[in-house]
Design a protein around this motif. Structure first.
Motif, PDB file in Angstrom:
ATOM      1  N   GLN A 104       0.828  -1.202   0.000  1.00 15.30           N
ATOM      2  CA  GLN A 104       0.000   0.000   0.000  1.00 15.30           C
ATOM      3  C   GLN A 104       0.869   1.261   0.000  1.00 15.30           C
ATOM      4  O   GLN A 104       0.632   2.194  -0.771  1.00 15.30           O
ATOM      5  N   ILE A 105       1.907   1.283   0.835  1.00 11.41           N
ATOM      6  CA  ILE A 105       2.790   2.458   0.886  1.00 11.41           C
ATOM      7  C   ILE A 105       3.484   2.660  -0.464  1.00 11.41           C
ATOM      8  O   ILE A 105       3.587   3.781  -0.966  1.00 11.41           O
ATOM      9  N   LEU A 106       3.917   1.553  -1.087  1.00  7.57           N
ATOM     10  CA  LEU A 106       4.580   1.669  -2.394  1.00  7.57           C
ATOM     11  C   LEU A 106       3.632   2.244  -3.450  1.00  7.57           C
ATOM     12  O   LEU A 106       4.017   3.079  -4.258  1.00  7.57           O
ATOM     13  N   LEU A 107       2.383   1.781  -3.442  1.00  3.69           N
ATOM     14  CA  LEU A 107       1.454   2.193  -4.496  1.00  3.69           C
ATOM     15  C   LEU A 107       0.854   3.568  -4.248  1.00  3.69           C
ATOM     16  O   LEU A 107       0.445   4.236  -5.195  1.00  3.69           O
ATOM     17  N   LYS A 108       0.806   3.993  -2.996  1.00  6.33           N
ATOM     18  CA  LYS A 108       0.224   5.313  -2.700  1.00  6.33           C
ATOM     19  C   LYS A 108       1.322   6.377  -2.604  1.00  6.33           C
ATOM     20  O   LYS A 108       1.110   7.429  -2.009  1.00  6.33           O
ATOM     21  N   GLY A 109       2.481   6.090  -3.099  1.00  9.59           N
ATOM     22  CA  GLY A 109       3.511   7.131  -3.225  1.00  9.59           C
ATOM     23  C   GLY A 109       4.514   7.210  -2.100  1.00  9.59           C
ATOM     24  O   GLY A 109       5.583   7.760  -2.259  1.00  9.59           O
ATOM     25  N   GLY A 110       4.195   6.663  -0.920  1.00  6.05           N
ATOM     26  CA  GLY A 110       5.211   6.676   0.135  1.00  6.05           C
ATOM     27  C   GLY A 110       4.654   6.793   1.534  1.00  6.05           C
ATOM     28  O   GLY A 110       3.446   6.834   1.747  1.00  6.05           O
ATOM     29  N   GLY A 111       5.564   6.859   2.490  1.00  8.40           N
ATOM     30  CA  GLY A 111       5.203   6.880   3.903  1.00  8.40           C
ATOM     31  C   GLY A 111       6.230   6.083   4.675  1.00  8.40           C
ATOM     32  O   GLY A 111       7.373   5.928   4.230  1.00  8.40           O
ATOM     33  N   LEU A 112       5.817   5.541   5.820  1.00  5.96           N
ATOM     34  CA  LEU A 112       6.757   4.786   6.654  1.00  5.96           C
ATOM     35  C   LEU A 112       6.096   3.530   7.198  1.00  5.96           C
ATOM     36  O   LEU A 112       4.966   3.572   7.685  1.00  5.96           O
ATOM     37  N   PHE A 113       6.809   2.398   7.107  1.00  5.21           N
ATOM     38  CA  PHE A 113       6.424   1.156   7.791  1.00  5.21           C
ATOM     39  C   PHE A 113       7.537   0.879   8.785  1.00  5.21           C
ATOM     40  O   PHE A 113       8.715   0.883   8.431  1.00  5.21           O
ATOM     41  N   SER A 114       7.174   0.621  10.039  1.00  6.63           N
ATOM     42  CA  SER A 114       8.223   0.290  11.008  1.00  6.63           C
ATOM     43  C   SER A 114       7.861  -0.959  11.789  1.00  6.63           C
ATOM     44  O   SER A 114       6.686  -1.195  12.098  1.00  6.63           O
ATOM     45  N   TYR A 115       8.854  -1.778  12.068  1.00 12.80           N
ATOM     46  CA  TYR A 115       8.726  -2.842  13.069  1.00 12.80           C
ATOM     47  C   TYR A 115       9.985  -2.761  13.921  1.00 12.80           C
ATOM     48  O   TYR A 115      11.008  -3.346  13.615  1.00 12.80           O
ATOM     49  N   PRO A 116       9.909  -1.974  15.028  1.00 14.07           N
ATOM     50  CA  PRO A 116      11.114  -1.638  15.790  1.00 14.07           C
ATOM     51  C   PRO A 116      11.527  -2.737  16.770  1.00 14.07           C
ATOM     52  O   PRO A 116      10.821  -3.729  16.936  1.00 14.07           O
ATOM     53  N   ALA A 117      12.658  -2.498  17.420  1.00 12.74           N
ATOM     54  CA  ALA A 117      13.042  -3.303  18.578  1.00 12.74           C
ATOM     55  C   ALA A 117      12.099  -2.923  19.710  1.00 12.74           C
ATOM     56  O   ALA A 117      11.827  -1.745  19.920  1.00 12.74           O
ATOM     57  N   THR A 118      11.578  -3.905  20.427  1.00  8.09           N
ATOM     58  CA  THR A 118      10.689  -3.618  21.557  1.00  8.09           C
ATOM     59  C   THR A 118      11.175  -4.410  22.761  1.00  8.09           C
ATOM     60  O   THR A 118      12.038  -5.285  22.623  1.00  8.09           O
TER      61      THR A 118
END
Ligand code: AHG
Ligand code: MN
Ligand code: MN
Length: 278
Positions: free
Chosen positions: A199-213
């Protein structure tokens, strides 16, 4: 490498059918990460292995559902790391899921990843191949993958997909996510990394994160099958992929199932993460 892309397409058509009509329940087995495998995880893995066994250029495979590497052809060139059915626990609620493939040469380090492919099983089946550019295909009525377009990220996007259990986030991560939302970004998160990143790729951009928790200090997502393939896609689409400080594709796992914190996004969002984590 074309013969590998063709084998992935055939697997995708078979997996799509299994998703539509098979039992969505759990098996009695656990995988190397300790997740209880769904019957669909096992079936998807068997389908892909059977299709890859027909391809002479594949030397070895390793999947999220296998303990260790499986040698295929001694004289083969390519090593493939794959997640047969990512987000499989979302099938019973009828959300989108995916398959992810990294094609490596030599070993399974980020720098030796030469191409990656993912498939999205949603209302439609789409396939994305990243080599020197990123191309999207869609399955038609005749079961052929038809080229749709090349995917390019904008410098800055509007979507934010923050993964991980929030009560276990570090304070600086929570502050960063809050400030991204304060800047007007919209939440888009399904819990399946394939549709979320697609979705982020097709809608032009943004951020996906899966951080250290605090519960998963090295993150949850696995380098060989999940993190590196998408890092490659994001970089080739003109964005970035980091573990907070370093480029993900500069990492080398010491075990097939090693994980890493990860951030994928368009360039401005990745710079923002570096300012917080760097
Ligand atoms: P898998 O179904 O292959 O085990 O992986 C699911 C992954 C990924 O798709 C998603 O982003 C992440 O796990 C979500 O995990 P949690 O809900 O545990 O945070
Ligand atoms: Mn997965
Ligand atoms: Mn999986």
């Amino acid at each position: 490498m074309n013969e590998i892309f063709e084998a992935i397409k055939t697997s995708a058509i078979r997996i799509k059918e299994a998703i539509e009509f098979d039992d969505t329940g759990y098996s009695k087995n656990q995988n190397a990460t300790g997740d209880t495998q769904l019957k669909l995880d096992i079936k998807s893995d068997i389908i892909i292995e059977a299709e890859f066994k027909k391809v002479d250029s594949i030397k070895e495979i390793i999947s999220e559902e296998k303990e260790d590497k499986t040698p295929l052809n001694k004289h083969g060139k390519w090593l493939i790391g794959y997640d047969p059915l990512d987000g499989s626990s979302l099938v019973d609620v009828n959300l989108s899921v995916g398959s992810i493939f990294g094609i490596y040469e030599g070993d399974y380090s980020g720098k030796n990843l030469k191409a990656s492919v993912y498939v999205v099983y949603g209302p439609r089946v789409e396939l994305v191949i990243a080599t020197d550019c990123v191309k999207m295909y869609r399955l038609n009525k005749q079961n052929e993958f038809v080229f749709i377009k090349e995917i390019k990220l904008n410098e800055k996007g509007k979507l934010n997909a923050p993964g991980g259990t929030q009560k276990n986030w570090e304070a600086k991560h929570k502050e960063m996510i809050d400030s991204i939302f304060k800047d007007g970004y919209r939440l888009r998160y399904s819990g399946g990394m394939v549709p979320d990143l697609h979705q982020i790729l097709l809608k032009g951009g943004g951020l996906f994160s899966y951080p250290a928790t605090s519960d998963v200090p090295k993150g949850k997502l696995r380098m060989i099958f999940e993190v590196f393939p998408f890092a490659f896609v994001y970089e080739k689409a003109g964005g970035g992929a980091i573990d907070g400080k370093n480029r993900l594709l500069d990492l080398t796992p010491s075990h097939p199932h090693d994980t890493s914190p990860c951030f994928f996004g368009s360039n401005q969002e990745i710079e923002r993460v570096k300012r917080v984590y760097g």
